[in-house]
Design an enzyme around this catalytic site. Structure first.
Site, PDB file in Angstrom:
ATOM      1  N   LYS A 230       0.879  -1.186   0.000  1.00 13.45           N
ATOM      2  CA  LYS A 230       0.000   0.000   0.000  1.00 13.45           C
ATOM      3  C   LYS A 230       0.904   1.220   0.000  1.00 13.45           C
ATOM      4  CE  LYS A 230      -3.377   2.260   3.094  1.00 13.45           C
ATOM      5  NZ  LYS A 230      -4.223   2.884   2.078  1.00 13.45           N
TER       6      LYS A 230
ATOM      7  N   THR B 286      -2.402   6.864   0.083  1.00 14.17           N
ATOM      8  CA  THR B 286      -3.620   6.971   0.869  1.00 14.17           C
ATOM      9  C   THR B 286      -4.412   8.147   0.326  1.00 14.17           C
ATOM     10  OG1 THR B 286      -4.560   7.107   3.102  1.00 14.17           O
ATOM     11  CG2 THR B 286      -2.539   8.364   2.701  1.00 14.17           C
TER      12      THR B 286
ATOM     13  N   GLU C 227      -3.360   0.790  -3.590  1.00 13.13           N
ATOM     14  CA  GLU C 227      -3.989   0.546  -2.276  1.00 13.13           C
ATOM     15  C   GLU C 227      -4.090  -0.947  -1.967  1.00 13.13           C
ATOM     16  OE1 GLU C 227      -5.380   2.470   0.100  1.00 13.13           O
ATOM     17  OE2 GLU C 227      -5.811   4.425  -0.770  1.00 13.13           O
TER      18      GLU C 227
HETATM   19  C1  LIG Z   1      -7.377   6.531  10.390  1.00 14.43           C
HETATM   20  C2  LIG Z   1      -7.813   7.857   9.882  1.00 14.43           C
HETATM   21  O1  LIG Z   1      -7.833   8.799  10.627  1.00 14.43           O
HETATM   22  N1  LIG Z   1      -8.164   7.980   8.566  1.00 14.43           N
HETATM   23  C3  LIG Z   1      -7.881   7.113   7.565  1.00 14.43           C
HETATM   24  C4  LIG Z   1      -8.318   7.471   6.306  1.00 14.43           C
HETATM   25  C5  LIG Z   1      -8.020   6.682   5.260  1.00 14.43           C
HETATM   26  N2  LIG Z   1      -7.317   5.528   5.432  1.00 14.43           N
HETATM   27  C6  LIG Z   1      -7.016   4.671   4.289  1.00 14.43           C
HETATM   28  O2  LIG Z   1      -6.537   5.401   3.186  1.00 14.43           O
HETATM   29  C7  LIG Z   1      -7.077   4.846   1.984  1.00 14.43           C
HETATM   30  C8  LIG Z   1      -7.963   5.766   1.233  1.00 14.43           C
HETATM   31  O3  LIG Z   1      -8.853   6.439   2.027  1.00 14.43           O
HETATM   32  C9  LIG Z   1      -7.784   3.628   2.366  1.00 14.43           C
HETATM   33  O4  LIG Z   1      -6.875   2.576   2.345  1.00 14.43           O
HETATM   34  C10 LIG Z   1      -8.230   4.021   3.760  1.00 14.43           C
HETATM   35  O5  LIG Z   1      -8.623   2.989   4.511  1.00 14.43           O
HETATM   36  C11 LIG Z   1      -6.902   5.153   6.703  1.00 14.43           C
HETATM   37  O6  LIG Z   1      -6.269   4.112   6.900  1.00 14.43           O
HETATM   38  N3  LIG Z   1      -7.179   5.959   7.756  1.00 14.43           N
END
Ligand SMILES: CC(=O)Nc1ccn([C@@H]2O[C@H](CO)[C@@H](O)[C@H]2O)c(=O)n1
Length: 102
Positions: free
Chosen positions: A20, A23, A73
């Site tokens: 990954k 983000t 991702e």
């Molecule tokens: C923990 C927090 O505050 N916020 C987030 C926001 C997003 N993401 C990841 O980023 C990518 C695109 O959105 C996907 O893989 C999401 O799951 C995350 O892990 N945590």
């Protein structure tokens, strides 16, 4: 001062394995520039798990997301759109943060 970012714990293994490498975040969570070194912790328990270097921060619209984003991702495109819709319901303007492990 070093910046911080959190990821949901379910992504930790993919990040540490280099599967990954991007983000997608809302503007308030995308205050990074290329070259920043960032401390990465799990969202749920705030446990630190790696440092990353920001490669690039690029605006992207939800409707422009494509398979290249999904590959970075380690998801399918439908999975990625589902995940983002759950984290950021209705949000169209996202930022793609590309990073590498340091
Ligand atoms: C923990 C927090 O505050 N916020 C987030 C926001 C997003 N993401 C990841 O980023 C990518 C695109 O959105 C996907 O893989 C999401 O799951 C995350 O892990 N945590």
């Amino acid at each position: 001062m070093m910046k911080d970012i959190t990821f949901y714990g379910r992504f930790e293994a993919d990040i540490l394995a280099g599967r990954k490498t991007i983000t997608l975040r809302e503007a308030s969570d995308a205050d990074f520039v290329a070259g920043d070194r960032v401390r990465v912790s799990r969202y749920e328990d705030n446990v630190f798990f790696c440092n990353i270097e920001i490669i690039d921060v690029t605006p992207v619209q939800f409707d422009e997301l494509n398979n290249a984003h999904a590959v970075q991702e380690n998801m399918t495109l439908p999975e990625l759109k589902q995940v983002i819709s759950e984290i950021y319901p209705g949000l169209k303007s996202l930022f793609m943060i590309a990073f590498r492990l340091v």
